[in-house]
Motif scaffolding. Sequence first.
Motif, PDB file in Angstrom:
ATOM      1  N   VAL A   1       0.849  -1.189   0.000  1.00 30.91           N
ATOM      2  CA  VAL A   1       0.000   0.000   0.000  1.00 30.91           C
ATOM      3  C   VAL A   1       0.883   1.237   0.000  1.00 30.91           C
ATOM      4  O   VAL A   1       1.820   1.346   0.790  1.00 30.91           O
ATOM      5  N   ASN A   2       0.595   2.160  -0.906  1.00 36.07           N
ATOM      6  CA  ASN A   2       1.384   3.379  -1.039  1.00 36.07           C
ATOM      7  C   ASN A   2       0.620   4.573  -0.487  1.00 36.07           C
ATOM      8  O   ASN A   2      -0.593   4.707  -0.688  1.00 36.07           O
ATOM      9  N   SER A   3       1.348   5.434   0.203  1.00 36.78           N
ATOM     10  CA  SER A   3       0.777   6.664   0.745  1.00 36.78           C
ATOM     11  C   SER A   3       1.448   7.850   0.074  1.00 36.78           C
ATOM     12  O   SER A   3       2.678   7.959   0.065  1.00 36.78           O
TER      13      SER A   3
ATOM     14  N   THR B   1      -3.287  10.698   0.077  1.00 37.31           N
ATOM     15  CA  THR B   1      -3.952   9.733  -0.798  1.00 37.31           C
ATOM     16  C   THR B   1      -3.304   8.372  -0.594  1.00 37.31           C
ATOM     17  O   THR B   1      -2.090   8.241  -0.668  1.00 37.31           O
ATOM     18  N   ILE B   2      -4.132   7.363  -0.332  1.00 36.26           N
ATOM     19  CA  ILE B   2      -3.634   6.008  -0.098  1.00 36.26           C
ATOM     20  C   ILE B   2      -4.143   5.116  -1.212  1.00 36.26           C
ATOM     21  O   ILE B   2      -5.353   5.079  -1.499  1.00 36.26           O
ATOM     22  N   CYS B   3      -3.222   4.406  -1.863  1.00 36.61           N
ATOM     23  CA  CYS B   3      -3.559   3.572  -3.011  1.00 36.61           C
ATOM     24  C   CYS B   3      -3.162   2.127  -2.735  1.00 36.61           C
ATOM     25  O   CYS B   3      -2.068   1.861  -2.237  1.00 36.61           O
ATOM     26  N   SER B   4      -4.043   1.219  -3.088  1.00 38.40           N
ATOM     27  CA  SER B   4      -3.732  -0.201  -2.977  1.00 38.40           C
ATOM     28  C   SER B   4      -4.420  -0.944  -4.101  1.00 38.40           C
ATOM     29  O   SER B   4      -5.512  -0.570  -4.539  1.00 38.40           O
ATOM     30  N   ALA B   5      -3.773  -2.003  -4.587  1.00 38.98           N
ATOM     31  CA  ALA B   5      -4.345  -2.858  -5.631  1.00 38.98           C
ATOM     32  C   ALA B   5      -4.973  -4.072  -4.944  1.00 38.98           C
ATOM     33  O   ALA B   5      -4.266  -4.952  -4.447  1.00 38.98           O
TER      34      ALA B   5
ATOM     35  N   HIS C   1      -9.386  -5.884   1.689  1.00 35.33           N
ATOM     36  CA  HIS C   1      -8.605  -4.702   1.375  1.00 35.33           C
ATOM     37  C   HIS C   1      -7.288  -4.749   2.125  1.00 35.33           C
ATOM     38  O   HIS C   1      -7.246  -5.044   3.320  1.00 35.33           O
TER      39      HIS C   1
ATOM     40  N   CYS D   1      -5.458  -2.237   2.840  1.00 32.99           N
ATOM     41  CA  CYS D   1      -5.390  -1.114   3.772  1.00 32.99           C
ATOM     42  C   CYS D   1      -6.631  -1.097   4.648  1.00 32.99           C
ATOM     43  O   CYS D   1      -7.760  -1.060   4.134  1.00 32.99           O
TER      44      CYS D   1
ATOM     45  N   ILE E   1     -10.971   2.411  -8.914  1.00 28.97           N
ATOM     46  CA  ILE E   1     -10.531   2.742 -10.268  1.00 28.97           C
ATOM     47  C   ILE E   1     -10.360   1.465 -11.070  1.00 28.97           C
ATOM     48  O   ILE E   1      -9.711   0.512 -10.619  1.00 28.97           O
TER      49      ILE E   1
ATOM     50  N   SER F   1     -13.351   7.260 -11.974  1.00 22.61           N
ATOM     51  CA  SER F   1     -13.191   5.842 -11.660  1.00 22.61           C
ATOM     52  C   SER F   1     -12.798   5.011 -12.866  1.00 22.61           C
ATOM     53  O   SER F   1     -12.349   3.868 -12.709  1.00 22.61           O
TER      54      SER F   1
END
Length: 302
Positions: free
Chosen positions: A71-73, A81-85, A93, A95, A121, A161
């Motif tokens: 997870v990237n912050s 903004t926190i992004c996770s695949a 999830h 995160c 997204i 999205s």
Amino acid sequence: MITKLHHLGFSKNVLEWLANYLCGWRHYVQIDDRKSSPVFSEFGIPQGSILGPILFNLYVADLQDILPPTVNSFQYADDTTICSADHISSGKHECNPASLGAWSNDSNLALNSRKTKAILISTPQMAHVHSLGNLGLRLEIPGTPLERINVAKPLVAHIDSNLKWEFHVSSILKSCYATLRTLRKIRNFTDFKLRKHLVETLILSKISYCDIVFYPLPKSLLARLQRLQFAMASVVTCKYVNSISTILDLGWLPVIELRDYSLLKTIFKALYSDNWPSYLNPQVIEPIRYLRSNVVPAMHHG
């Protein structure tokens, strides 16, 4: 604050200096030559101080430490903004927002649940196949489910999205045309040089600002931006403009060439600038095929 700075490796002398800076402030308000009575505060930082933004960035620097490695912050001041695949089918999830709430409480920070949103997204095809529009994300800050949105704006661009740019371009056009309407009201009271300066500063800068983020664009959106540029030229020249030649006469690049120029400048900086961030270095791929441009022509004398 001192504890966090200690964990970051600051020396004892620096910590003592900062503790002295952070504690025992006296504040007052001054208007002209009149001053209010001073008010004592045990700790804090004066608003508008030089050290304030730096210390805040250091204060929230440990947020990434509580997140999983996948997870990237991305943080800019108090905007995060926190992004996770995640795997859609599992419903799990990487995160957990509850951990963010715990981190905020431990750091004496208020996590505003009304301003915290979630966006999923994907490609339009994937959204249709998996019915992602009706998928519940099941994300919540303790006691408050996160609102799901279709368009987010992390600092610069509106991202929807499905990674389409219609909404972002529309927002740019709306803002620029509103400014143009104001400039039209004063164009008869200004000379050519001032009109050109105002248009370039207030409108042209918006078109080119961070335009490589949403590169490339469909032709339909480029056409809308080009019509805006024609309208800008009409305000500057005080006559109807619909030709590229007039744009060039003003010293501007047409929209398509302007975007290509911005992209090439960024690539050049990435390849040759010493100030380019190391984490954004591009991957240079050497061609596998043997090209004629690699051949050094031999000189023959008869």
